[in-house]
Design a protein around this motif. Sequence first.
Motif, PDB file in Angstrom:
ATOM      1  N   LEU A 234       0.810  -1.217   0.000  1.00 12.25           N
ATOM      2  CA  LEU A 234       0.000   0.000   0.000  1.00 12.25           C
ATOM      3  C   LEU A 234       0.845   1.270   0.000  1.00 12.25           C
ATOM      4  CD1 LEU A 234      -2.791  -0.945   2.580  1.00 12.25           C
ATOM      5  CD2 LEU A 234      -2.938  -0.966   0.085  1.00 12.25           C
ATOM      6  N   ALA A 235       2.151   1.168   0.170  1.00 12.90           N
ATOM      7  CA  ALA A 235       3.014   2.345   0.278  1.00 12.90           C
ATOM      8  C   ALA A 235       2.963   3.183  -0.992  1.00 12.90           C
ATOM      9  CB  ALA A 235       4.447   1.928   0.580  1.00 12.90           C
ATOM     10  N   ASP A 236       3.025   4.497  -0.827  1.00 10.56           N
ATOM     11  CA  ASP A 236       3.017   5.402  -1.979  1.00 10.56           C
ATOM     12  C   ASP A 236       4.282   5.236  -2.817  1.00 10.56           C
ATOM     13  OD1 ASP A 236       0.566   6.495  -1.170  1.00 10.56           O
ATOM     14  OD2 ASP A 236       1.556   7.892   0.194  1.00 10.56           O
ATOM     15  N   ASP A 237       5.399   4.961  -2.170  1.00  5.77           N
ATOM     16  CA  ASP A 237       6.671   4.756  -2.860  1.00  5.77           C
ATOM     17  C   ASP A 237       6.992   3.261  -2.855  1.00  5.77           C
ATOM     18  OD1 ASP A 237       9.221   4.614  -3.824  1.00  5.77           O
ATOM     19  OD2 ASP A 237      10.122   5.940  -2.323  1.00  5.77           O
ATOM     20  N   PRO A 238       6.919   2.598  -4.016  1.00  6.50           N
ATOM     21  CA  PRO A 238       7.157   1.139  -4.037  1.00  6.50           C
ATOM     22  C   PRO A 238       8.570   0.753  -3.641  1.00  6.50           C
ATOM     23  CG  PRO A 238       7.037   2.036  -6.269  1.00  6.50           C
ATOM     24  CD  PRO A 238       6.620   3.143  -5.339  1.00  6.50           C
ATOM     25  N   ASN A 239       9.494   1.718  -3.657  1.00  3.60           N
ATOM     26  CA  ASN A 239      10.877   1.429  -3.287  1.00  3.60           C
ATOM     27  C   ASN A 239      11.175   1.722  -1.819  1.00  3.60           C
ATOM     28  OD1 ASN A 239      11.680   0.697  -5.979  1.00  3.60           O
ATOM     29  ND2 ASN A 239      11.609   2.871  -6.504  1.00  3.60           N
ATOM     30  N   ALA A 240      10.163   2.183  -1.094  1.00 11.68           N
ATOM     31  CA  ALA A 240      10.368   2.500   0.323  1.00 11.68           C
ATOM     32  C   ALA A 240      10.576   1.218   1.125  1.00 11.68           C
ATOM     33  CB  ALA A 240       9.163   3.261   0.861  1.00 11.68           C
ATOM     34  N   PRO A 241      11.327   1.283   2.220  1.00 11.91           N
ATOM     35  CA  PRO A 241      11.478   0.094   3.083  1.00 11.91           C
ATOM     36  C   PRO A 241      10.113  -0.398   3.562  1.00 11.91           C
ATOM     37  CG  PRO A 241      12.971   1.851   3.763  1.00 11.91           C
ATOM     38  CD  PRO A 241      12.043   2.451   2.753  1.00 11.91           C
TER      39      PRO A 241
END
Length: 466
Positions: free
Chosen positions: A181-188
């Motif tokens: 669900l994170a807005d940034d798919p590369n976020a931890p």
Amino acid sequence: MLTKDFIDQAVKIVGRKNVLQDIVSLELYSYDSSPFIHAPEMVALPGSTDELAKLVFLAHRHKVPLVPRGAGTSLSGGAVAAKGGLTLSLTRLNRILNVDLLSQTVLVECGVVNLDLQKYLEPFGYMFPPDPASQKSATLGGNIAENAGGIKGVKYGITKHHVLGLTLILNDGQVVRTGVLADDPNAPDLTGLFLASEGTLGIVAEALLRISPLPRDYRTISAVFDDLSKSGRAVAEIIAAGILPTGLEIMDHQLIVALEDYLHLGFPLDAEALLLIELDGLGPELDRQMEAVFEICRSAGATGLSKASSPEERDRLWLARRSGNGAMGRIKPATIVQDVAVPIDRLPATLSLVREVAAKYGVTIVQMAHAGDGNLHPHLLYNPYDDEEYERCLKASHDIFQSALEAGGTLTGEHGIGLEKISFMDKQFSRDELDFMAQIKMIMDQDGSLNPGKVLPLTCFPERLQ
């Protein structure tokens, strides 16, 4: 005491009817399914993620302690307001937002009841495998906060194995999303940080869950034993043989008698233990596994073996298992439910040890277990008006905790630490480990307002947070 400004602002956010301050309501929200009782000063029932975030921001600004609460089925005091303040009842956040069969996921709000989700998914041919015994009322937000297990845990895993992403409200009202669900798919991916955090790091508003196809066929077996430890040995040998049942559930003699008195299922009243075994999959393979299970149980000392001959008989057997807590009310009116977990090979010895603890303190302990993953549920029964008996139950609980740790196990398999097991945290974890956990808590919740007084000993924190 909460200020008039705080109360007025809360009313503006959720409406007057969703702010509770009368004595009766506060009393009703002062307890969960544990023996602990602490009343909040106010209860608010948000109806959306936005309202929830605004309430959390309001509490942060006014430095008011917060307790997130689902259905109140917590067995370790996780849903009681240990520091007073505001209880956030999340039962209005009960929408199933989306089902995606291609990705085998479902997006839900935190207040969806576990069993309601199961019923919703069934026509699609799917299930959400974690199925705690309280699934008729327990909410998914609570399942995530406590990392609930269930009957299917031995094969399908527990809640943490099925959570792909979360929408969270942090202690200052900020809305963040993790995992898928994170807005940034590369976020931890920080999803795992919040699983089993018991609402002390953030409040779950929504969850993206992995779902599984319903099994095509079942074999449900009941095995009777004349010794409780023999049923534990059968479980260990089934797992060692490489067989992975859907469920392996043990019930002891006292529970068998109580269930038979309640449901009249024809259980043998002279049995010391009943082991329920369920296999799922495709028919020919199930028949092979069933024969192997029969042989293992006979070798372990089973005095009786039978297979459910119809879906109705299978349903009755699982009804018995899920009715265990209610049936125990026929023995004594109150119970402390424990949930230590031990390695499978230590299961037989631990079952016997719990009986020794019961004799040592002269208390009634009824045993059942999610035995396939070593999760024991000793139920210590008592009269709530007998303080001396209650104290003996607490001492017996402490002996059980200590024994589980000495066996290489853990304090909790699915019920959480809450208020109940805080004093034993330094026996399972080193000082460095506790300090590390406390540092995470202080980063995520700088003012200590999220479910204060739970999970970690107060001595882990600076004086301002105690």
